[in-house]
Design an enzyme around this catalytic site. Structure first.
Site, PDB file in Angstrom:
ATOM      1  N   LYS A 183       0.884  -1.160   0.000  1.00 35.78           N
ATOM      2  CA  LYS A 183       0.000   0.000   0.000  1.00 35.78           C
ATOM      3  C   LYS A 183       0.918   1.204   0.000  1.00 35.78           C
ATOM      4  O   LYS A 183       1.178   1.828   1.006  1.00 35.78           O
ATOM      5  CB  LYS A 183      -0.918   0.007   1.209  1.00 35.78           C
ATOM      6  CG  LYS A 183      -1.985   1.093   1.137  1.00 35.78           C
ATOM      7  CD  LYS A 183      -2.858   1.072   2.358  1.00 35.78           C
ATOM      8  CE  LYS A 183      -3.950   2.128   2.229  1.00 35.78           C
ATOM      9  NZ  LYS A 183      -4.752   2.244   3.450  1.00 35.78           N
ATOM     10  N   GLU A 219     -11.040  -3.362  -7.765  1.00 33.66           N
ATOM     11  CA  GLU A 219     -11.284  -2.380  -6.711  1.00 33.66           C
ATOM     12  C   GLU A 219     -11.360  -1.001  -7.340  1.00 33.66           C
ATOM     13  O   GLU A 219     -11.287  -0.844  -8.561  1.00 33.66           O
ATOM     14  CB  GLU A 219     -10.157  -2.429  -5.674  1.00 33.66           C
ATOM     15  CG  GLU A 219      -8.779  -2.142  -6.262  1.00 33.66           C
ATOM     16  CD  GLU A 219      -7.639  -2.295  -5.263  1.00 33.66           C
ATOM     17  OE1 GLU A 219      -7.901  -2.316  -4.054  1.00 33.66           O
ATOM     18  OE2 GLU A 219      -6.490  -2.381  -5.712  1.00 33.66           O
TER      19      GLU A 219
END
Length: 341
Positions: A183, A219
């Protein structure tokens, strides 16, 4: 005592608070870290983070509960995910127990910035790490900084629970999350062109499809998808290239254990979206934001839950999860970290 702020009007933006936590990595080890009032960072123009984006971050929230406690939600999972991200980018892992201690210290040092219970606002925490020393050849840094700051925030999407509109995008995430659960700031920077383009065309977000076939839902730039079938099942997309969302994993437990729903974590094909009853985006920042419409060129998919409010099952999921976070509903063991009584 809380700060004199109109909490109800807060957006999802940065407000400088009193203190933040800082720890340095030098000579092969992390120092003990400390709190500081200094919100500025000074580094070389050739710092590794500026040249090669060697950085990772997390996001979590502190809440004031119904009985007045200040708590965090599952910070151990944020600590674990940051460790995975750091290892993937050849950064020294910040110890997970010290991560939690740093979060606790930061919240305690900024208790007056934790919004009141029922205000609709929360205290957002941003732990992050970056390569600090000068690096001109492509290699990992030798010195790093781990920091945690916090800021009071309102809803991530403007309008709160109002359903949002998403478009499918042909843009690839040039640096996908990938195996290793990265991330990293680099990944989000690579999504900026697509999200700005979406906003300019009147959409709230992008739906990314798998890069190989463009047939499977993955996503958005900052959240995982959840879907509700017409017979009441929770379906969440499964892929090695999407963020392992803590909120999504928690919702799967809430659905099964609290609401008695059947849960499917599997590949989701775009062609089947028209058959779902409800759709939402989930994440730490958004919690759950309902999706009212998905646009794929001339193909428009609207959900029976409508464009005016959250669908009934999505609303149950939202109410149960936030009830756990805010202390109205008993949490599973280990989910709530109490910071202040």
């Amino acid at each position: 005592m809380s700060k004199n702020i109109d909490w109800s009007t807060l957006g999802f933006g940065y407000v400088e608070t009193d203190k933040r936590f800082v720890s340095e990595f030098k000579n092969g080890e992390w120092d003990e870290g400390k709190l500081t009032e200094d919100a500025t960072i000074t580094m070389s123009e050739c710092a590794c983070v500026l040249q090669y984006a060697q950085t990772v971050f997390e996001g979590l929230k502190a809440y004031r509960t119904e009985d007045g406690k200040v708590v965090c939600f599952r910070p151990d999972l944020n600590a674990s995910r940051l460790a995975d991200s750091a290892a993937r980018l050849k950064m020294p892992v910040y110890p997970e127990d010290k991560f939690i201690d740093a979060v606790v210290e930061t919240v305690k040092a900024n208790l007056d910035w934790v919004p009141p219970y029922g205000s609709g606002a929360t205290l957002y925490l941003r732990p992050y790490m970056y390569g600090k020393n000068a690096v001109i050849g492509v290699k990992p840094a030798e010195e790093y900084e781990f920091r945690v700051f916090c800021t009071p925030v309102g809803p991530y999407f403007k309008g709160g629970a109002k359903p949002i509109t998403i478009r499918t995008t042909d843009f690839d995430r040039a640096a996908p999350h990938g195996t290793g659960h990265i991330k990293a700031g680099l990944n989000y920077a690579m999504s900026l062109y697509a999200i700005v383009d979406a906003h300019e065309k009147g959409f709230d977000e992008n739906m990314y499809l798998d890069a190989a076939t463009r047939t499977k839902v993955e996503e958005t730039g900052g959240a995982n998808f959840i879907f509700i079938t017409k017979d009441g099942k929770l379906v969440t997309p499964k892929s090695d290239s999407i963020l392992p969302s803590i909120t999504r994993r928690s919702l799967m437990v809430v659905a099964e254990k609290y609401l008695g729903m059947e849960v499917e974590h599997r590949e989701v094909y775009f062609d089947e979206l028209k058959d779902f009853a409800e759709c939402g985006l989930c994440g730490t920042a958004a919690v759950i934001s309902p999706v009212g419409k998905i646009v794929d060129g001339d193909n428009v998919i609207e959900f029976p839950s409508g464009m005016e409010e959250m669908g009934p099952i999505t609303k149950k999921l939202y109410d149960t999860l936030t009830g756990i976070q805010m202390g109205r509903i008993e949490a599973p063991e280990g989910w709530i970290k109490v910071i202040s009584e």
